[in-house]
Design a protein around this motif. Structure first.
Motif, PDB file in Angstrom:
ATOM      1  N   VAL A   1      60.370 -19.608 -17.907  1.00  0.00           N
ATOM      2  CA  VAL A   1      61.318 -20.673 -17.533  1.00  0.00           C
ATOM      3  C   VAL A   1      61.827 -21.392 -18.772  1.00  0.00           C
ATOM      4  CG1 VAL A   1      61.542 -22.863 -16.293  1.00  0.00           C
ATOM      5  CG2 VAL A   1      60.292 -20.957 -15.251  1.00  0.00           C
ATOM      6  N   ASP A   2      60.949 -21.662 -19.731  1.00  0.00           N
ATOM      7  CA  ASP A   2      61.351 -22.409 -20.923  1.00  0.00           C
ATOM      8  C   ASP A   2      62.246 -21.594 -21.857  1.00  0.00           C
ATOM      9  OD1 ASP A   2      59.998 -24.592 -20.044  1.00  0.00           O
ATOM     10  OD2 ASP A   2      58.179 -24.195 -21.223  1.00  0.00           O
ATOM     11  N   HIS A   3      62.438 -20.323 -21.540  1.00  0.00           N
ATOM     12  CA  HIS A   3      63.385 -19.523 -22.322  1.00  0.00           C
ATOM     13  C   HIS A   3      64.815 -20.018 -22.123  1.00  0.00           C
ATOM     14  CE1 HIS A   3      64.773 -16.004 -24.534  1.00  0.00           C
ATOM     15  NE2 HIS A   3      65.608 -15.726 -23.556  1.00  0.00           N
ATOM     16  N   TYR A   4      65.028 -20.768 -21.033  1.00  0.00           N
ATOM     17  CA  TYR A   4      66.364 -21.279 -20.717  1.00  0.00           C
ATOM     18  C   TYR A   4      66.347 -22.806 -20.790  1.00  0.00           C
ATOM     19  CZ  TYR A   4      66.356 -16.578 -18.809  1.00  0.00           C
ATOM     20  OH  TYR A   4      66.213 -15.220 -18.667  1.00  0.00           O
ATOM     21  N   PRO A   5      67.384 -23.413 -21.363  1.00  0.00           N
ATOM     22  CA  PRO A   5      67.398 -24.885 -21.542  1.00  0.00           C
ATOM     23  C   PRO A   5      67.680 -25.608 -20.225  1.00  0.00           C
ATOM     24  CG  PRO A   5      69.436 -23.909 -22.377  1.00  0.00           C
ATOM     25  CD  PRO A   5      68.572 -22.762 -21.975  1.00  0.00           C
ATOM     26  N   ILE A   6      66.657 -26.208 -19.640  1.00  0.00           N
ATOM     27  CA  ILE A   6      66.799 -26.976 -18.406  1.00  0.00           C
ATOM     28  C   ILE A   6      66.513 -28.436 -18.729  1.00  0.00           C
ATOM     29  CG2 ILE A   6      65.857 -27.347 -16.092  1.00  0.00           C
ATOM     30  CD1 ILE A   6      65.311 -24.387 -15.909  1.00  0.00           C
ATOM     31  N   ARG A   7      67.491 -29.291 -18.507  1.00  0.00           N
ATOM     32  CA  ARG A   7      67.354 -30.707 -18.869  1.00  0.00           C
ATOM     33  C   ARG A   7      66.440 -31.453 -17.894  1.00  0.00           C
ATOM     34  NH1 ARG A   7      73.024 -29.945 -19.055  1.00  0.00           N
ATOM     35  NH2 ARG A   7      73.872 -29.760 -21.180  1.00  0.00           N
ATOM     36  N   ASN A   8      66.635 -31.222 -16.597  1.00  0.00           N
ATOM     37  CA  ASN A   8      65.900 -31.962 -15.577  1.00  0.00           C
ATOM     38  C   ASN A   8      64.461 -31.431 -15.524  1.00  0.00           C
ATOM     39  OD1 ASN A   8      64.828 -32.983 -13.104  1.00  0.00           O
ATOM     40  ND2 ASN A   8      66.929 -33.313 -12.367  1.00  0.00           N
ATOM     41  N   GLN A   9      63.504 -32.222 -16.004  1.00  0.00           N
ATOM     42  CA  GLN A   9      62.119 -31.782 -16.069  1.00  0.00           C
ATOM     43  C   GLN A   9      61.489 -31.673 -14.685  1.00  0.00           C
ATOM     44  OE1 GLN A   9      60.489 -30.753 -18.993  1.00  0.00           O
ATOM     45  NE2 GLN A   9      62.665 -30.800 -19.526  1.00  0.00           N
ATOM     46  N   ALA A  10      61.960 -32.460 -13.741  1.00  0.00           N
ATOM     47  CA  ALA A  10      61.431 -32.363 -12.372  1.00  0.00           C
ATOM     48  C   ALA A  10      61.811 -31.021 -11.755  1.00  0.00           C
ATOM     49  CB  ALA A  10      61.954 -33.526 -11.522  1.00  0.00           C
ATOM     50  N   VAL A  11      63.068 -30.620 -11.951  1.00  0.00           N
ATOM     51  CA  VAL A  11      63.501 -29.321 -11.425  1.00  0.00           C
ATOM     52  C   VAL A  11      62.785 -28.202 -12.165  1.00  0.00           C
ATOM     53  CG1 VAL A  11      65.482 -27.776 -11.149  1.00  0.00           C
ATOM     54  CG2 VAL A  11      65.727 -30.222 -10.689  1.00  0.00           C
ATOM     55  N   ARG A  12      62.566 -28.375 -13.475  1.00  0.00           N
ATOM     56  CA  ARG A  12      61.809 -27.370 -14.234  1.00  0.00           C
ATOM     57  C   ARG A  12      60.422 -27.182 -13.627  1.00  0.00           C
ATOM     58  NH1 ARG A  12      57.786 -28.089 -17.724  1.00  0.00           N
ATOM     59  NH2 ARG A  12      57.291 -26.368 -19.204  1.00  0.00           N
ATOM     60  N   GLY A  13      59.750 -28.300 -13.296  1.00  0.00           N
ATOM     61  CA  GLY A  13      58.428 -28.206 -12.675  1.00  0.00           C
ATOM     62  C   GLY A  13      58.479 -27.522 -11.323  1.00  0.00           C
ATOM     63  N   LEU A  14      59.537 -27.821 -10.535  1.00  0.00           N
ATOM     64  CA  LEU A  14      59.692 -27.170  -9.233  1.00  0.00           C
ATOM     65  C   LEU A  14      59.845 -25.659  -9.404  1.00  0.00           C
ATOM     66  CD1 LEU A  14      60.273 -27.082  -6.166  1.00  0.00           C
ATOM     67  CD2 LEU A  14      62.695 -27.482  -6.751  1.00  0.00           C
ATOM     68  N   LEU A  15      60.702 -25.256 -10.334  1.00  0.00           N
ATOM     69  CA  LEU A  15      60.913 -23.827 -10.545  1.00  0.00           C
ATOM     70  C   LEU A  15      59.623 -23.138 -10.986  1.00  0.00           C
ATOM     71  CD1 LEU A  15      64.383 -23.877 -12.358  1.00  0.00           C
ATOM     72  CD2 LEU A  15      63.899 -23.145 -10.013  1.00  0.00           C
ATOM     73  N   ILE A  16      58.846 -23.793 -11.851  1.00  0.00           N
ATOM     74  CA  ILE A  16      57.579 -23.200 -12.290  1.00  0.00           C
ATOM     75  C   ILE A  16      56.639 -23.019 -11.103  1.00  0.00           C
ATOM     76  CG2 ILE A  16      55.506 -23.657 -13.652  1.00  0.00           C
ATOM     77  CD1 ILE A  16      57.295 -24.902 -15.781  1.00  0.00           C
ATOM     78  N   ASP A  17      56.550 -24.040 -10.237  1.00  0.00           N
ATOM     79  CA  ASP A  17      55.694 -23.928  -9.054  1.00  0.00           C
ATOM     80  C   ASP A  17      56.190 -22.827  -8.119  1.00  0.00           C
ATOM     81  OD1 ASP A  17      54.163 -25.983 -10.024  1.00  0.00           O
ATOM     82  OD2 ASP A  17      55.077 -27.535  -8.765  1.00  0.00           O
ATOM     83  N   TYR A  18      57.515 -22.760  -7.957  1.00  0.00           N
ATOM     84  CA  TYR A  18      58.088 -21.747  -7.056  1.00  0.00           C
ATOM     85  C   TYR A  18      57.793 -20.336  -7.568  1.00  0.00           C
ATOM     86  CZ  TYR A  18      61.622 -19.023  -4.560  1.00  0.00           C
ATOM     87  OH  TYR A  18      62.269 -18.073  -3.802  1.00  0.00           O
ATOM     88  N   PHE A  19      58.031 -20.111  -8.873  1.00  0.00           N
ATOM     89  CA  PHE A  19      57.800 -18.771  -9.434  1.00  0.00           C
ATOM     90  C   PHE A  19      56.310 -18.431  -9.454  1.00  0.00           C
ATOM     91  CE2 PHE A  19      61.823 -19.774 -11.953  1.00  0.00           C
ATOM     92  CZ  PHE A  19      62.633 -19.162 -11.002  1.00  0.00           C
ATOM     93  N   ALA A  20      55.459 -19.429  -9.670  1.00  0.00           N
ATOM     94  CA  ALA A  20      54.025 -19.175  -9.666  1.00  0.00           C
ATOM     95  C   ALA A  20      53.562 -18.695  -8.286  1.00  0.00           C
ATOM     96  CB  ALA A  20      53.263 -20.434 -10.073  1.00  0.00           C
ATOM     97  N   ARG A  21      54.135 -19.269  -7.230  1.00  0.00           N
ATOM     98  CA  ARG A  21      53.761 -18.830  -5.883  1.00  0.00           C
ATOM     99  C   ARG A  21      54.351 -17.453  -5.586  1.00  0.00           C
ATOM    100  NH1 ARG A  21      53.420 -22.224  -0.266  1.00  0.00           N
ATOM    101  NH2 ARG A  21      53.244 -20.424   1.130  1.00  0.00           N
ATOM    102  N   ARG A  22      55.569 -17.185  -6.002  1.00  0.00           N
ATOM    103  CA  ARG A  22      56.188 -15.874  -5.768  1.00  0.00           C
ATOM    104  C   ARG A  22      55.512 -14.776  -6.585  1.00  0.00           C
ATOM    105  NH1 ARG A  22      61.221 -15.163  -3.711  1.00  0.00           N
ATOM    106  NH2 ARG A  22      60.528 -12.984  -3.870  1.00  0.00           N
ATOM    107  N   ARG A  23      54.876 -15.145  -7.693  1.00  0.00           N
ATOM    108  CA  ARG A  23      54.257 -14.129  -8.549  1.00  0.00           C
ATOM    109  C   ARG A  23      53.122 -13.409  -7.836  1.00  0.00           C
ATOM    110  NH1 ARG A  23      52.790 -14.986 -14.940  1.00  0.00           N
ATOM    111  NH2 ARG A  23      52.463 -12.769 -15.403  1.00  0.00           N
TER     112      ARG A  23
END
Length: 819
Positions: free
Chosen positions: A271-293
């Motif tokens: 996820v951090d390979h791409y510049p995401i400003r909103n840290q809350a959305v970054r955390g959501l995406l990390i949680d989402y991908f962790a569950r999909r993994r």
């Protein structure tokens, strides 16, 4: 010496990645999980004591006495060392190393043989430089070392060190490196590493070897800029021997390439390979991908991160930097749809539908999970911005994709025999030419295929002969004057032929082709003694192993590959394979599609197979108009394979099992059928088979059913050979065997084909005399099929029989004695 850019290609594919730091050309090897660091000497090696402040005369005398040799050779070596030390004395410094570093030669700006202190052209100052390095008087940089060609450096260096570990390494190289060239390279690389890093063998670590490999690339980019041969990893043979002998810890990867590959990244790193400003959305995406993994593989996860983090949210933030949650306004969504319609380089995007579906699934997943875990996901629930209208016409667009794929297959199917004949004829040509070259002696000329050749020996070949090493045959084309490295050309044409034949006779995916091992070959012996060869395919996209019955042609190719690996009398090497999709290394296995890559064997990668086929298509485009602007991919062979089987009468559900498809509709999308009657006929056949199929699919087979199954293979035997129709299907072509595409002609029946052709020609002459036009057309069609089958059978008989030899028990070498 490295191969220059003007040298003829050997056919070996080299893939390059981004521009590496310090280089002006692309390189894949720009980093890895292990940090490259120069070795640190626990005790500075001084085999003859500290000579850093000794007088030039005493060092020159030591140079004369340190090695054996004729009086003239020893005196010339001492004279060269004295002249070089006198030259260094003119530069500031308290030690010889400081004076060396201050000189142009030490900085890699000049060659010692170009210095004015050289009194005569017959005096080679490189012999003096070699001696000073071996005695540890000076420690050169890699750039300065690569400026000079020092013959016999490894032997002189090992002799001067008097290091038992180094002597033992030289013995182990003889065991673990199978050719003289690779043994020489491994010894030379290690000695250069020890010299330039100023350490002993006991100080060498895996990071030090990586540092040596990377600094070599930088040194060659200075010494010989633009030459891609300098991008080759040096030190792989050293790594291989040190790992095999236990010098490197067991936790270190077995090969240098494995140490350079990054492996799988964590979800946070993806996820951090791409510049995401909103840290809350970054955390959501990390949680989402962790569950999909948990329910997907790494390649799919990486693609999902690309879709949602890069193509979706990163672009949403470009359009609206203040976007705080997942509630996307219709205006922002419309602008986003327009943005993803084209790629970042401005080209139209063909996969926009997959991006929209990924976004839609993201929102619906959050809705579903919020009902199960509201405390974790409910705060992010928002209306899906994708309107239903965006998915209208999706089925039609997918049908257009299937139509393009079918049209692609129709274009390439008639050209497949041309490609097959091309790779076969090239392999036959160079195989026979190699055999003639090996039988010829130096200076002998012979003519083959209308071209005159002469067997030649280069100076390198003569050097190899002195070391009892096998000499690679080289030929000079007397018509063009070109040098032909015939063994290399034969090796390249063999793998071209093997890849094309395996792909077209098995229908495997290219990843599955690269994963074939010696363990993939099985056999089933019928009670009558007939042996059926099977090829076990490891799952590539689906988690389901499958078995393919091998035809005679496919078995011949696989047997030829095994024989090539075993021709030296040793078993197929156990090597590891890197999966570029899942970013993992396999355990050591006897992969079939492997070849020697420098000092170590390596498995063919997917890009290499694709490049091999592309080169053959480009060569055919010069002589065949059908290949102009057209190329084959490995997946084209898979589509043509199943298309020809279905058109020849194979039920499509059996074809789905052969391809490894879980859904027969997927196979239907692969089949480019040319006649609607064929589809209708086999649909009726399939429906009939489903009606008579027993309810209990897994009941025990009765003796009558098993006898019927065995008798089916006996009924397939006909006069001219055998019928390839699958079990449970009758003869679909009314026993018109000459015209039937399922007939496999036995090479022993070629004389019978000649008799049938003569009889058909007599009948045709009678039909023409009587004016039987319909009979004439039918006979012409039969003659066409007969001659095509005869050509295929004759081509198959030109393949030499493959002798796999008698298995012998493997001998395990005794363990090395502890020092």
């Amino acid at each position: 010496m490295p191969k220059t850019a003007a040298s003829p290609t050997t056919g070996v594919s080299r893939r390059h990645g981004p521009i590496a730091e310090g280089l002006d050309y692309p390189s894949r090897f720009v980093g890895g999980p292990m940090t490259a660091e120069s070795a640190i000497a626990a005790t500075p090696p001084r085999p003859f004591g500290d000579l850093s402040r000794s007088s030039s005369r005493s060092i020159a005398k030591l140079v004369v006495d340190a090695w054996d040799g004729g009086t003239s050779t020893r005196q010339q070596r001492g004279q060269a060392a004295g002249l070089l030390l006198d030259y260094l004395a003119g530069y500031p410094g308290l030690t010889w190393q400081e004076r060396w570093d201050a000189s142009p030669v030490g900085q890699g700006l000049a060659d010692v043989n170009d210095l004015e202190c050289r009194r005569s052209p017959s005096v080679k100052l490189t012999t003096g430089l070699r001696a000073l390095i071996c005695l540890r008087v000076i420690q050169p940089s890699l750039v300065a070392f690569r400026r000079h060609h020092m013959t016999g450096f490894a032997a002189h260096f090992i002799s001067a060190q008097s290091d038992p570990l180094l002597d033992e390494f030289a013995k182990q190289v003889e065991v673990h490196q199978h050719t003289y060239a690779h043994r020489t390279e491994a010894l030379f690389d290690l000695c250069v590493l020890l010299a330039v890093q100023g350490v002993a063998l006991s100080d060498i670590t895996a990071p030090a070897l990586l540092h040596f490999a990377q600094e070599n690339r930088r040194a060659w980019s200075v010494v010989d800029p633009g030459n891609k041969a300098g991008n080759r990893l040096r030190g792989q043979g050293v790594w291989h021997v040190l790992h095999a002998t236990g010098h490197l810890p067991p936790t270190v990867p077995a090969t240098m390439r494995a140490a350079l590959m990054r492996g799988q990244k964590s979800v946070e790193e993806l996820v951090d390979h791409y510049p995401i400003r909103n840290q809350a959305v970054r955390g959501l995406l990390i949680d989402y991908f962790a569950r999909r993994r948990a329910d997907t593989d790494y390649a799919t996860l990486k693609n999902l991160v690309l879709h949602l983090a890069h193509h979706f949210w990163e672009k949403i933030e470009r359009l609206n930097p203040d976007q705080a949650d997942l509630r996307i306004s219709p205006e922002i969504y419309t602008a986003w749809r327009q943005m993803i319609a084209v790629k970042d380089n401005g080209a139209p995007r063909a996969g926009a539908d997959s991006l929209v579906i990924s976004v839609r699934s993201f929102y619906y997943d959050l809705h579903t999970w919020a009902a199960q875990e509201p405390e974790r996901w409910a705060a992010w629930v928002a209306p899906c911005p994708v309107p239903p209208s965006d998915l209208h016409g999706l089925g039609a667009r997918r049908r257009r994709i299937n139509e393009r794929s079918a049209d692609r297959t129709r274009q390439r199917q008639p050209l497949l025999p041309v490609l097959v004949e091309h790779v076969e004829s090239r392999y036959d040509h160079f195989r026979q030419l190699l055999q003639l070259a090996e039988e010829a002696v130096e200076g002998e000329s012979f003519t083959f295929a209308g071209t005159s050749y002469t067997r030649v020996l280069s100076e390198t070949d003569r050097k190899l002969s002195r070391h009892t090493a096998p000499i690679p045959p080289r030929l000079r084309n007397n018509d063009s004057g070109e040098m032909v490295h015939i063994a290399t050309e034969e090796e390249t044409t063999f793998w071209d032929w093997a890849a094309v034949e395996t792909l077209r006779h098995s229908g495997v995916r290219v990843e599955e082709l690269c994963e074939l091992t010696h363990l993939s070959i099985r056999q089933y012996q019928r009670p009558g003694g007939e042996v059926i060869a099977l090829l076990v395919i490891a799952p590539s996209k689906t988690d389901r192993e499958r078995v393919i019955p091998m035809s005679a042609e496919l078995f011949h190719v696989i047997a030829s590959i095994i024989r090539r690996h075993a021709r030296t009398g040793r078993p197929i090497p156990l090597v590891t394979r890197y999966d570029p999709h899942d970013k993992v290394w396999s355990p050591p296995m006897p992969f079939l599609f492997q070849r020697q890559n420098g000092t170590v064997p390596a498995v063919f990668n997917i890009g290499t197979i694709q490049k091999m086929i592309e080169r053959r298509c480009l060569a055919l485009a010069e002589v065949h108009p059908g290949f102009k602007g057209l190329k084959f991919t490995p997946h084209d062979f898979r589509r043509i394979f199943i298309t020809e089987l279905v058109n020849s009468g194979l039920p499509i559900h059996i074809g789905a099992a052969l391809l490894g498809h879980l859904n027969v509709q997927t196979t239907r999308g692969y089949v480019a059928v040319f006649d609607e009657d064929v589809i209708r006929h086999y649909q009726e056949h399939l429906e009939h088979r489903r009606q008579i199929r027993p309810t209990d699919e897994y009941r025990d087979t009765t003796s009558d059913e098993w006898t019927e199954f065995e008798e089916h293979f006996d009924r397939r035997k006909v006069e001219l050979g055998s019928c390839g129709r699958p079990y449970g299907t009758p003869c679909q072509h009314e026993h018109a065997c000459i015209r039937c595409p399922m007939l496999h002609v036995n090479p022993k029946m070629l004389p019978r084909l000649a008799e049938l052709e003569a009889d058909l020609l007599d009948r045709r002459a009678r039909a023409e005399a009587e004016g039987w036009i319909g009979e004439t057309e039918g006979i012409d069609l039969t003659l066409t099929f007969l001659r095509a089958k005869r050509d295929v059978t004759q081509r198959r008989t030109q393949r030499p029989p493959v002798d796999l030899g008698i298995p012998k028990p493997r001998t395990v070498p005794p363990p090395p004695e502890s020092p």
